[in-house]
Design a protein around this motif. Structure first.
Motif, mmCIF file in Angstrom:
data_model
loop_
_atom_site.group_PDB
_atom_site.id
_atom_site.type_symbol
_atom_site.label_atom_id
_atom_site.label_comp_id
_atom_site.label_asym_id
_atom_site.label_seq_id
_atom_site.Cartn_x
_atom_site.Cartn_y
_atom_site.Cartn_z
ATOM 1 N N GLU A 1 3.099 0.715 -12.411
ATOM 2 C CA GLU A 1 2.275 -0.339 -12.996
ATOM 3 C C GLU A 1 2.973 -1.695 -12.939
ATOM 4 N N ARG A 2 4.286 -1.715 -13.096
ATOM 5 C CA ARG A 2 5.027 -2.977 -13.000
ATOM 6 C C ARG A 2 4.898 -3.567 -11.604
ATOM 7 N N HIS A 3 5.090 -2.736 -10.588
ATOM 8 C CA HIS A 3 4.975 -3.235 -9.214
ATOM 9 C C HIS A 3 3.564 -3.753 -8.926
ATOM 10 N N VAL A 4 2.556 -3.054 -9.441
ATOM 11 C CA VAL A 4 1.176 -3.506 -9.255
ATOM 12 C C VAL A 4 0.964 -4.853 -9.954
ATOM 13 N N ALA A 5 1.475 -4.976 -11.168
ATOM 14 C CA ALA A 5 1.310 -6.212 -11.937
ATOM 15 C C ALA A 5 1.933 -7.406 -11.233
ATOM 16 N N PHE A 6 2.984 -7.163 -10.441
ATOM 17 C CA PHE A 6 3.660 -8.261 -9.760
ATOM 18 C C PHE A 6 3.289 -8.373 -8.285
ATOM 19 N N GLY A 7 2.119 -7.806 -7.930
ATOM 20 C CA GLY A 7 1.539 -8.143 -6.637
ATOM 21 C C GLY A 7 1.381 -7.061 -5.598
ATOM 22 N N LYS A 8 1.981 -5.888 -5.783
ATOM 23 C CA LYS A 8 1.830 -4.832 -4.792
ATOM 24 C C LYS A 8 0.500 -4.096 -4.995
ATOM 25 N N THR A 9 -0.069 -3.592 -3.912
ATOM 26 C CA THR A 9 -1.197 -2.682 -4.063
ATOM 27 C C THR A 9 -0.685 -1.386 -4.687
ATOM 28 N N ARG A 10 -1.590 -0.609 -5.265
ATOM 29 C CA ARG A 10 -1.134 0.644 -5.872
ATOM 30 C C ARG A 10 -0.475 1.552 -4.841
ATOM 31 N N ALA A 11 -1.039 1.618 -3.635
ATOM 32 C CA ALA A 11 -0.455 2.477 -2.604
ATOM 33 C C ALA A 11 0.953 2.013 -2.243
ATOM 34 N N LYS A 12 1.133 0.683 -2.103
ATOM 35 C CA LYS A 12 2.461 0.162 -1.769
ATOM 36 C C LYS A 12 3.432 0.336 -2.936
ATOM 37 N N ALA A 13 2.920 0.201 -4.146
ATOM 38 C CA ALA A 13 3.769 0.398 -5.324
ATOM 39 C C ALA A 13 4.273 1.834 -5.393
ATOM 40 N N GLU A 14 3.382 2.782 -5.175
ATOM 41 C CA GLU A 14 3.777 4.188 -5.220
ATOM 42 C C GLU A 14 4.757 4.519 -4.099
ATOM 43 N N ALA A 15 4.530 3.935 -2.918
ATOM 44 C CA ALA A 15 5.436 4.181 -1.799
ATOM 45 C C ALA A 15 6.815 3.585 -2.070
ATOM 46 N N TRP A 16 6.844 2.390 -2.672
ATOM 47 C CA TRP A 16 8.127 1.745 -2.985
ATOM 48 C C TRP A 16 8.900 2.558 -4.018
ATOM 49 N N VAL A 17 8.204 3.019 -5.035
ATOM 50 C CA VAL A 17 8.854 3.829 -6.067
ATOM 51 C C VAL A 17 9.476 5.072 -5.440
ATOM 52 N N ALA A 18 8.719 5.741 -4.572
ATOM 53 C CA ALA A 18 9.218 6.977 -3.965
ATOM 54 C C ALA A 18 10.387 6.730 -3.016
#
Length: 209
Positions: free
Chosen positions: A168-185
């Motif tokens: 959710e933090r990554h999404v809030a700061f501009g990433k799409t949910r898919a990109k946020a999940e990929a970055w986290v992983a």
């Protein structure tokens, strides 16, 4: 605001009484709530009249220009993307330079960039709270942080909650949910495993709700 056990606050107060300047480290995995714990401690300590200051490790992120030069932009947040030696030198400075302001960098999450001289450690006594990912790491210079910090506390949160917050933090700061999940992983979780492997070296485990 994070609710703190009074025993945790009492322990921080006792640390502050050891000397005019004392460093307390707050470590934890990405998304664990290090900043939440730090801000709650600051509020509690100020409420008890304890002088306190904040020196975030995130201010020692390498800027994008340096990351690009090193080929590390896609690993931002990994241990090699921080100026560890600069961070250690600043911790040492705040312990001894008590008669004048010490300006320290902060981090702007919207820009995802460090900001020079964004915070100040005012002259005089203070418990200096510093929070970050790698305060317990065994590699130099991070291993030397234990020589500077009176204690290092581990912010502990259930993994499912932590990962959800991180996405959710990554999404809030501009990433799409898919990109946020990929970055986290791909980026955040390898870092988290490295941090978690040093958990038992903390002086105190602090549960974060």
């Amino acid at each position: 605001m994070q609710e703190l056990d009074e025993a945790v606050v009492d322990r921080a107060v006792a640390l502050a009484q050891r000397a005019d300047r004392v460093v307390l480290g707050i470590v934890g995995e990405p998304g664990a709530g290090k900043t939440t714990l730090t801000t709650a401690l600051i509020a509690a300590l100020e409420g008890r009249g304890v002088p306190v200051a904040w020196l975030p490790m995130d201010g020692f992120h390498l800027g994008d220009g340096s990351l690009d030069a090193l080929g590390l932009r896609d690993r931002k947040g990994a241990i090699e993307t921080f100026d560890g030696w600069g961070y250690l030198a600043t911790l040492r400075r705040v312990l001894v330079e008590v008669d004048h302001p010490v300006y320290v960098p902060g981090f702007e999450r919207t820009l995802e960039q460090p900001i020079a001289a964004d915070r100040v450690i005012a002259p005089g006594p203070a418990l200096v709270l510093t929070e970050g990912n790698y305060l317990l790491d065994a590699a130099a210079p991070w291993s030397l942080v234990r020589e500077v910090a009176a204690e290092v506390w581990y912010a502990d949160v259930p993994q499912g909650i932590r990962i959800g917050r991180l996405v959710e933090r990554h999404v809030a700061f501009g990433k799409t949910r898919a990109k946020a999940e990929a970055w986290v992983a791909a980026v955040d979780e390898p870092n988290a495993e490295r941090i978690r492997s040093r958990r038992e070296h903390a002086d105190l485990i602090v549960p974060i709700g």
